[in-house]
Design a protein around this motif. Structure first.
Motif, mmCIF file in Angstrom:
data_model
loop_
_atom_site.group_PDB
_atom_site.id
_atom_site.type_symbol
_atom_site.label_atom_id
_atom_site.label_comp_id
_atom_site.label_asym_id
_atom_site.label_seq_id
_atom_site.Cartn_x
_atom_site.Cartn_y
_atom_site.Cartn_z
ATOM 1 N N TYR A 16 -38.044 -3.639 14.778
ATOM 2 C CA TYR A 16 -37.680 -3.512 13.368
ATOM 3 C C TYR A 16 -37.868 -4.877 12.710
ATOM 4 O O TYR A 16 -37.159 -5.842 13.027
ATOM 5 N N VAL A 17 -38.821 -4.951 11.813
ATOM 6 C CA VAL A 17 -39.192 -6.203 11.159
ATOM 7 C C VAL A 17 -38.647 -6.194 9.736
ATOM 8 O O VAL A 17 -38.989 -5.308 8.934
ATOM 9 N N ALA A 18 -37.797 -7.150 9.425
ATOM 10 C CA ALA A 18 -37.203 -7.273 8.086
ATOM 11 C C ALA A 18 -37.868 -8.427 7.360
ATOM 12 O O ALA A 18 -37.894 -9.561 7.856
ATOM 13 N N ILE A 19 -38.424 -8.145 6.182
ATOM 14 C CA ILE A 19 -39.089 -9.156 5.377
ATOM 15 C C ILE A 19 -38.493 -9.149 3.970
ATOM 16 O O ILE A 19 -37.948 -8.142 3.527
ATOM 17 N N ARG A 20 -38.606 -10.268 3.285
ATOM 18 C CA ARG A 20 -38.076 -10.405 1.927
ATOM 19 C C ARG A 20 -39.113 -11.075 1.043
ATOM 20 O O ARG A 20 -39.779 -12.021 1.453
ATOM 21 N N ARG A 21 -39.224 -10.559 -0.175
ATOM 22 C CA ARG A 21 -40.190 -11.116 -1.133
ATOM 23 C C ARG A 21 -39.648 -12.406 -1.733
ATOM 24 O O ARG A 21 -38.466 -12.510 -2.081
ATOM 25 N N ARG A 22 -40.522 -13.386 -1.849
ATOM 26 C CA ARG A 22 -40.149 -14.617 -2.548
ATOM 27 C C ARG A 22 -40.346 -14.388 -4.043
ATOM 28 O O ARG A 22 -41.471 -14.184 -4.506
ATOM 29 N N PRO A 23 -39.271 -14.432 -4.849
ATOM 30 C CA PRO A 23 -39.377 -13.995 -6.249
ATOM 31 C C PRO A 23 -39.832 -15.060 -7.227
ATOM 32 O O PRO A 23 -39.953 -14.776 -8.416
ATOM 33 N N ARG A 24 -40.088 -16.276 -6.759
ATOM 34 C CA ARG A 24 -40.342 -17.368 -7.705
ATOM 35 C C ARG A 24 -41.543 -17.086 -8.599
ATOM 36 O O ARG A 24 -41.503 -17.307 -9.814
ATOM 37 N N LEU A 25 -42.628 -16.571 -8.012
ATOM 38 C CA LEU A 25 -43.830 -16.292 -8.799
ATOM 39 C C LEU A 25 -43.541 -15.276 -9.899
ATOM 40 O O LEU A 25 -43.973 -15.440 -11.048
ATOM 41 N N TYR A 26 -42.791 -14.227 -9.564
ATOM 42 C CA TYR A 26 -42.522 -13.170 -10.534
ATOM 43 C C TYR A 26 -41.487 -13.607 -11.561
ATOM 44 O O TYR A 26 -41.533 -13.159 -12.709
ATOM 45 N N VAL A 27 -40.557 -14.464 -11.168
ATOM 46 C CA VAL A 27 -39.585 -14.973 -12.140
ATOM 47 C C VAL A 27 -40.295 -15.797 -13.212
ATOM 48 O O VAL A 27 -40.025 -15.664 -14.413
ATOM 49 N N ILE A 28 -41.256 -16.635 -12.774
ATOM 50 C CA ILE A 28 -41.974 -17.484 -13.724
ATOM 51 C C ILE A 28 -42.893 -16.664 -14.621
ATOM 52 O O ILE A 28 -43.005 -16.921 -15.827
ATOM 53 N N ASN A 29 -43.542 -15.654 -14.049
ATOM 54 C CA ASN A 29 -44.546 -14.905 -14.809
ATOM 55 C C ASN A 29 -43.993 -13.689 -15.540
ATOM 56 O O ASN A 29 -44.642 -13.199 -16.469
ATOM 57 N N LEU A 30 -42.823 -13.196 -15.141
ATOM 58 C CA LEU A 30 -42.280 -11.981 -15.748
ATOM 59 C C LEU A 30 -40.983 -12.233 -16.504
ATOM 60 O O LEU A 30 -40.875 -11.968 -17.704
ATOM 61 N N LEU A 31 -39.985 -12.740 -15.804
ATOM 62 C CA LEU A 31 -38.650 -12.856 -16.409
ATOM 63 C C LEU A 31 -38.586 -13.951 -17.463
ATOM 64 O O LEU A 31 -37.974 -13.758 -18.521
ATOM 65 N N VAL A 32 -39.193 -15.103 -17.191
ATOM 66 C CA VAL A 32 -39.080 -16.225 -18.134
ATOM 67 C C VAL A 32 -39.745 -15.909 -19.475
ATOM 68 O O VAL A 32 -39.123 -16.075 -20.539
ATOM 69 N N PRO A 33 -41.003 -15.432 -19.528
ATOM 70 C CA PRO A 33 -41.581 -15.093 -20.839
ATOM 71 C C PRO A 33 -40.828 -13.984 -21.560
ATOM 72 O O PRO A 33 -40.642 -14.046 -22.783
ATOM 73 N N SER A 34 -40.389 -12.976 -20.799
ATOM 74 C CA SER A 34 -39.626 -11.901 -21.435
ATOM 75 C C SER A 34 -38.319 -12.423 -22.018
ATOM 76 O O SER A 34 -37.932 -12.049 -23.137
ATOM 77 N N SER A 35 -37.646 -13.307 -21.291
ATOM 78 C CA SER A 35 -36.382 -13.864 -21.794
ATOM 79 C C SER A 35 -36.606 -14.715 -23.035
ATOM 80 O O SER A 35 -35.781 -14.708 -23.961
ATOM 81 N N PHE A 36 -37.714 -15.443 -23.077
ATOM 82 C CA PHE A 36 -38.011 -16.258 -24.256
ATOM 83 C C PHE A 36 -38.191 -15.382 -25.494
ATOM 84 O O PHE A 36 -37.653 -15.680 -26.569
ATOM 85 N N LEU A 37 -38.942 -14.288 -25.339
ATOM 86 C CA LEU A 37 -39.170 -13.407 -26.486
ATOM 87 C C LEU A 37 -37.876 -12.747 -26.952
ATOM 88 O O LEU A 37 -37.620 -12.624 -28.153
#
Length: 456
Positions: free
Chosen positions: A240-261
């Protein structure tokens, strides 16, 4: 036996069978003479190579023990739509061949040799979740020790089925399974084991994994269930292999611009409600947010409903609500400056509850006193009372709105007019404040949610 071996051909067959059926004795010891002068003699291993089609055991009632391990060296792709995980593994297999042995002292201290894997019997270990043929390169090499222990390492690009849950995308964790089993051999013929501990596999994989910094390995666990197919029982090992996504790329490209608007749209509430540029400004922001969602659509999962999709939908809904509220307030102000309608009793009570004014309008209008509301000069487009056309609300309507009845004809009508204008303007400001506080509550909740998900 003598009669069966009378001919030369039968004699050769009998000698070969007798050698193979003997126990692990000197008859299976490889002759090393000449290794120091001419290198390894292929003829010394020819008898072993000829048996590669058969499982290497002295008695077929004895199962072959195959110890396995793997190293997860890369996570190439996670396809949420097809529910597939593409990874790169180094699979390590170890087993014993009782027909291979030599004395290192007689073989110029050779303890290990490399032999082409195509000349040896190989266990048919495969991954049950795999959806495509193994793409291992041909002509791989196996290591053979002087005691007959064979170590076979092969790389594999594995595309396996994985139940992916993308609700918490971009803070998601996935649990995938690699099940190693034999395709042909039951537990009577093959038994699987481990040549490394699970923690060793985990640590080795963490040190060499390469995933473009998108995924990180959390841990690996194992289980050893048996698989029953009819009357046959197969041995298998499940990882059973447990992996986790590193969210930094998506935070910079998705959440930050959306929050600014969204933040800019929230700050637009400080613009005067009477300004003619307020509505075009909010429409421009709304169009910009839609363009942003279209550009970032490739980064979002194409299936399911992730939490970030709900967040974007709420942001878009708030921006639309803000635009509708601005249009509504502009309409109210225009109505108040032209012909203010009577305010319903329930709305007036709600306004008193929200704003808690001490007095709505002056009880007795006096000269120079037009009440606490905005004067007609403060609102653009408000005409003078003499230019207004229509019927002035009577005393009963004025009492409903919380305004005084007319004491004198001219002063009473003007005071009632100003009182209604003040009430509707105050209602517009209350609505504007309510939506603005809703914006602030949503932004605070979003920030706290992102921080909690990131830390956990």
């Amino acid at each position: 036996m003598k009669g069966g071996c009378s001919t030369r051909r039968g004699l050769s067959l009998c000698l070969t069978v007798s050698l193979l059926l003997q126990g692990r004795s000197d008859a299976f010891t490889i002759n090393c003479s000449g290794f120091d002068q001419h290198g390894v003699d292929p003829a010394a291993f020819q008898a072993v190579f000829d048996r590669k089609a058969f499982r290497p055991v002295i008695s077929f009632s004895i199962p072959t023990h195959v110890n396995l391990s793997f190293t997860l060296s890369a996570i190439l792709e996670v396809d949420a739509q097809l529910q597939l995980l593409t990874s790169f593994l180094w699979i390590n297999l170890i087993w014993d061949n009782p027909f291979i042995s030599w004395n290192p002292e007689e073989c110029v201290s050779i303890n290990k040799l490399t032999v082409s894997a195509k000349n040896l019997w190989l266990p048919d270990i495969f991954i049950m979740e795999s959806m495509e043929m193994s793409q291992a390169p041909p002509d791989l090499i196996a290591y053979v020790s002087s005691e007959g222990r064979i170590r076979y390492d092969r790389p594999a690009r594995v595309t396996s089925i994985c139940n992916l849950d993308i609700f918490y995308f971009l803070f998601d964790q996935q649990n995938c399974t690699f099940t190693f089993s034999s395709f042909l051999y039951t537990v009577d013929s093959m038994v699987l084991g481990m040549n490394k501990e699970v923690w060793e596999i985990t640590e080795t994989s963490r040190h060499i994994i390469q995933t473009q910094r998108e995924w990180e390995l959390l841990g690996i666990n194992k289980a050893t269930p048996k698989m029953s197919v009819g009357s046959n029982v197969y041995d298998q090992i499940m990882f059973y292999v447990a992996i986790r996504r590193r969210p930094r790329l998506y935070v910079i490209n998705l959440l930050v611009p959306s929050s600014f608007l969204v933040a800019i749209d929230a700050l637009s509430f400080y613009l005067p409600a009477e300004s003619e540029t307020c509505v075009p400004f909010k429409i421009t922001l709304l169009l910009g947010y839609n363009v942003f969602l279209l550009m970032m659509n490739d980064l979002l999962p194409s299936s399911g409903t992730p939490l970030i999709g709900v967040y974007f939908a709420l942001c878009l809904s708030l921006m639309v609500l803000s635009l509708l509220e601005t249009i509504f307030i502009t309409y109210l102000l225009h109505l108040a400056t032209t012909w203010p309608p009577p305010m319903p009793r329930w709305l007036h009570s709600l306004l008193l509850h929200c704003a808690s004014p001490t007095k709505c309008c002056p009880t007795v209008p006096q000269k120079g006193n037009t009440g606490p509301g905005l004067t007609p000069a403060h609102l653009p487009g408000l005409k003078e009372p003499l230019e207004l056309v229509g019927k002035v609300p009577g005393s009963q309507e004025a009492e409903v709105n919380g305004c005084p009845g007319p004491t004198r004809a001219g002063q009473g009508d003007e005071a009632q007019k100003q009182c209604l204008v003040s009430l509707w303007v105050q209602f517009s400001h209350v609505m504007d404040t309510l939506v603005f506080r809703l914006y602030l509550l949503f932004m605070a909740t979003s920030i706290i949610t992102v921080i909690v998900l990131w830390n956990t």
